[in-house]
Scaffold this active site. Sequence first.
Site, PDB file in Angstrom:
ATOM      1  CE1 TYR A  36       0.274   2.110   4.325  1.00 12.41           C
ATOM      2  CE2 TYR A  36       1.109  -0.210   4.368  1.00 12.41           C
ATOM      3  CZ  TYR A  36       0.821   1.154   5.073  1.00 12.41           C
ATOM      4  OH  TYR A  36       1.503   1.448   6.238  1.00 12.41           O
ATOM      5  CE  LYS A 153       3.128   3.154   3.185  1.00  8.19           C
ATOM      6  NZ  LYS A 153       3.623   3.549   4.537  1.00  8.19           N
ATOM      7  CD  GLU A 186      10.175   1.716  10.484  1.00 12.45           C
ATOM      8  OE1 GLU A 186       9.857   2.453   9.814  1.00 12.45           O
ATOM      9  OE2 GLU A 186       9.767   0.673  10.243  1.00 12.45           O
TER      10      GLU A 186
END
Length: 288
Positions: A36, A153, A186
């Site tokens: 996505y 992703k 992250e």
Amino acid sequence: MSDISQMAYLNGQYLPLSEARISPMDRGFLFGDGIYEVIPSYGGRLVGMRAHMQRMRNGLDAIGIRVTIEDQEMQEIATRLLQASGNGNLGVYFHISRGADLTRMHGFPEQITPTIFAFAFAIPEAGTGHPDSAKCVNVVTCEDMRWRRCHIKSTSLLGNVLHFQHGREQGQDETILYNQHGHITEASACNVFAVLDNRIVTPALDNQLLPGITRQLVISILRDFDVPVVEDTVTRQQLREADEVWLTSSSKEIRPVVSIDGQPIGSGKPGRYWHKAMTLYAQHKFDY
């Protein structure tokens, strides 16, 4: 503005989002087998469209999904969804799964058609760099327990969801993750920057973190305006002692972190480096 929930794109058709239907046998539903992207836009102008499309292509290639749709058609889909939604502060969500098959099995089925879905949704208004407009965030830290291909992703986001919820349950806005060596990777839905001894540092790209498009744009813009950015290791301890910490994402732009694990970062307010970065980003994000 018209109701932004009214229109969606699904496999070549535009229809009300409430009427969009995907088979329960779709591998995106059964396995999270898909890729996505979220592309931000302001006043109908998309930010980083080319880079988002390239990252989507990279992800699709990495997991072996073949699609015939071209980038120009994706741009046209995004434009039509934005126009139907009033061209305000909007994100366009693209979702491509491997498709639906009559048999549930782990191996990739042959000769099935990928499912392509998109819709627009509201995002916060664009930042300006003025301290009074800063949307400050408070975060906690947690060991990164996700899979080892975070550079893809994928729609398989349960690990990210659980980490985000960990922060929410403690009354915080986000969770910053670190690996088994104590190195920052992250956040659950953002990339991380830190100002350490007047150096802007962000973790170097590898399989432990997503190559964020806003991260990429921030680095490019700052370097083009002679503001050095270093891609290097940032430890959990360094993060806690940083002068400034920022989170970046497509919908959040650049958010200053004002506390980590209950302790203030720097002065506990947005810093001068954030002000510089956010001001430059606001002025030049459409140029890249």
